[in-house]
Each structure stands twice: as C-alpha cells, then as structure tokens.
Design an enzyme around this catalytic site. Structure first.
Site, PDB file in Angstrom:
ATOM      1  N   LYS A  36     -63.263   1.861 -91.430  1.00 10.14           N
ATOM      2  CA  LYS A  36     -61.906   2.353 -91.151  1.00 10.14           C
ATOM      3  C   LYS A  36     -61.635   2.437 -89.651  1.00 10.14           C
ATOM      4  CE  LYS A  36     -60.713   4.105 -95.605  1.00 10.14           C
ATOM      5  NZ  LYS A  36     -60.485   5.207 -96.523  1.00 10.14           N
ATOM      6  N   ARG A  53     -68.112   5.115-100.726  1.00 14.13           N
ATOM      7  CA  ARG A  53     -67.411   3.883-101.113  1.00 14.13           C
ATOM      8  C   ARG A  53     -67.492   2.939 -99.921  1.00 14.13           C
ATOM      9  NH1 ARG A  53     -62.400   1.780-100.284  1.00 14.13           N
ATOM     10  NH2 ARG A  53     -61.450   0.609-101.989  1.00 14.13           N
TER      11      ARG A  53
HETATM   12  N1  PMM Z   1     -59.599   3.848 -99.163  1.00 15.65           N
HETATM   13  C1  PMM Z   1     -59.049   2.651 -99.442  1.00 15.65           C
HETATM   14  C2  PMM Z   1     -58.885   2.229-100.780  1.00 15.65           C
HETATM   15  N2  PMM Z   1     -59.284   3.000-101.806  1.00 15.65           N
HETATM   16  N3  PMM Z   1     -60.271   4.994-102.573  1.00 15.65           N
HETATM   17  C3  PMM Z   1     -60.802   6.199-102.332  1.00 15.65           C
HETATM   18  N4  PMM Z   1     -61.221   6.974-103.365  1.00 15.65           N
HETATM   19  N5  PMM Z   1     -60.953   6.680-101.061  1.00 15.65           N
HETATM   20  C4  PMM Z   1     -60.552   5.952 -99.976  1.00 15.65           C
HETATM   21  O1  PMM Z   1     -60.667   6.455 -98.834  1.00 15.65           O
HETATM   22  C5  PMM Z   1     -59.984   4.655-100.204  1.00 15.65           C
HETATM   23  C6  PMM Z   1     -59.849   4.215-101.539  1.00 15.65           C
HETATM   24  C7  PMM Z   1     -58.630   1.753 -98.334  1.00 15.65           C
HETATM   25  O2  PMM Z   1     -59.712   0.994 -97.892  1.00 15.65           O
HETATM   26  P1  PMM Z   1     -60.015  -0.536 -98.372  1.00 15.65           P
HETATM   27  O3  PMM Z   1     -58.829  -1.357 -97.983  1.00 15.65           O
HETATM   28  O4  PMM Z   1     -61.260  -0.914 -97.643  1.00 15.65           O
HETATM   29  O5  PMM Z   1     -60.228  -0.582 -99.847  1.00 15.65           O
END
Ligand code: PMM
Length: 283
Positions: free
Chosen positions: A218, A258
C-alpha cells in the site's frame, strides 16, 4: 529450565490476493485471463496461502465502479475452479448479489471492504449461508473515500465504528464465530492514520474477534520509502516493507494477513512461529 505445555495457537492465516480486474493498484490486468487467474491461485496455495481472496472490482482510491454483472462474470468461474481444487476461497466484494453467486460457486468466505454498509442484503446472504465474513472498516466507496479521512482519534474511532458493524452483523443473525474484523488500511485513511492503526493493532485484537491486517504494497509504505528526491517507492518494490509489517501484525496477535507475496510471507510466518514456539516453551 522446564518446558511448559502451553498449546500452540493456530498459525496466522495467509490470505493470498487474486484481483481479476484491469485496474487494481498492484496486480491490475495481470489475472484477467481465466487460466492465468486459476494458475496464480493454485501457485499461491502451493506457496502456503490458506485462503485465496478473489476480487472482481478494484477498490484503489479513485477507482470507478463496475456493474454487478461484470463483477460476477470476472470472478465466478475462477472461484468455482479454485474451490473444485479443494482450496478455501474468499470473495472480495461489497455486493450481496456477487457474494451469493460466489458462494454458490464454492466460496467459503466473504471479504467485504464495506463491513456490510454498502449493501443492506449482505448480512442476510452471510447469515443464510453460514460463511465467514470479514468486516473491514469503511466510510465510502473508492471514488471519494479520501475526503472522508477525518477522525478525532483514528484508533478509537475505527474501533468504535467496527464494533458497530459487528453489532449490526450479530443483530442480523450472523454467528459471532464467523466474524473477522479489519481496520482497513488506506480506506479513508492517510499514511499517518495507517501507521497509528498498525502500531495499535493489538487493541483491535483485544476486541475479541480475529483481526485481518492488509498492508500489502500500500501507498503509505511507498511514501515511507520515498527516495531523496521525494519520489515514492514504486508498488513493485514494497515487498520487504510489507513483510516487516506482516511480522509486526503476527506479534500483535493478528489472525491473518492479506498479501500479494505469499512465498515471502510463508517464510516470515515460519520465522515467527519458530520464535513463538520457543517463547511458549519458556526455553
Ligand atoms: N484492501 C484492498 C482490497 N481488499 N480487503 C480487506 N479485507 N482489507 C483490505 O485492506 C483490502 C481488501 C485493496 O488492495 P488490493 O488492490 O491490493 O486488493
């Protein structure tokens, strides 16, 4: 020194990210093809992912929404193929309709970045199907979320707002044992907010629900690692920093992380588990 027999807690979960989108900030466009997406999911499982998180709508700041039919068409066959291979699949969506389609295809977890706020039908779908529900802290859709990043005290406010979401879920008949909470790094949060939430992650653990920590690649990590001219560290060069945050999350008692880089995270988890085992044995 005698070794104690404290039972080993469950190892932290590794949730591998599989964005089937053209525009996610890190892996957008890489896994739009069905075979590429399934192959990447299988690879992450082989590297140690416990859950594969499939998303069909980008949630990066400023992203425009896609319609539900597009979202379903991107994810449903990928979910089915991974579930057929015996993998635990989560569906990253804020829409009940998409969650229901993915659960029908074999998903066992709903990862809802809106914590149930975006779609009033989500709680019913989760309660009726009995799947696990990840409730993330959220204040609005990606297009305008950064203007909502105002808090009296970010840790206290995010905790209180998440507790409200948990309460609403329980009132809708969702079983408490199915809930996971997530402070939602980057969602209506400045870099400073993200650092505060990370540093106080143990307070979220103390709320009594499993906590998911999702820092992977991020932008607050890119800002921290900016070069001398102020140029932010590119997305593809934030992996070591991500791993450091994951180990800190394990130390704080997180249920899971994650991440994009599952292999590296599995190594970091092995290091942390070995350390935790020595501590438990009081060696
Ligand atoms: N961040 C993204 C997408 N899904 N889900 C959860 N539970 N927590 C998060 O912080 C989160 C998420 C955005 O990141 P990406 O584009 O790398 O998926």
């Amino acid at each position: 020194m005698t070794a104690s027999h404290e039972p080993a807690p469950a190892p932290p979960q590794i949730v591998g990210i599989l964005n089937v989108t053209p525009d996610s900030f890190s892996d957008g466009g890489r896994y739009l093809d069905f075979a590429d997406a399934v192959g990447h999911g299988e690879q992450m499982a082989a590297e140690g992912a416990d859950i594969i998180d499939v998303g069909g709508e980008s949630t990066r700041p400023g992203a425009e929404r896609v319609d539900a039919a597009t979202e379903i068409s991107r994810v449903v066959d990928v979910v089915a193929a991974l579930a057929e291979r015996g993998l635990t699949v989560s569906i990253d969506t804020t829409r009940a309709e998409v969650a229901a389609a993915a659960i029908g295809a074999g998903a066992g977890v709903v990862n809802d970045v809106s914590g149930g706020l975006a779609d009033p039908d989500m709680a019913r779908v989760v309660a009726d199907t009995g799947v696990r529900w990840i409730l993330m802290h959220w204040r609005g859709h990606s297009r305008d979320m950064q203007r909502l990043a105002h808090y009296d005290s970010v840790v206290a406010d995010v905790k209180a707002e998440l507790e409200d979401r948990v309460e609403a879920a329980l009132e809708s008949g969702v079983d408490a044992s199915k809930l996971v909470i997530d402070p939602g790094l980057g969602f209506a949060k400045t870099a400073d907010h993200n650092w505060r939430l990370s540093a106080h992650l143990h307070e979220f653990v103390e709320l009594g629900y499993p906590v998911l920590f999702a820092s992977s690649r991020k932008s607050y990590l890119g800002s921290l690692l900016a070069d001398d001219s102020g140029k932010v560290r590119p997305v593809g060069q934030r992996e070591a920093a991500t791993l450091a945050t994951s180990v800190l999350a394990f130390e704080a008692g997180a249920w899971g992380v994650r991440v994009h880089d599952v292999a590296g995270t599995a190594d970091a988890r092995a290091v942390w588990l070995a350390t935790a085992a020595v501590r438990r044995a009081r060696l």
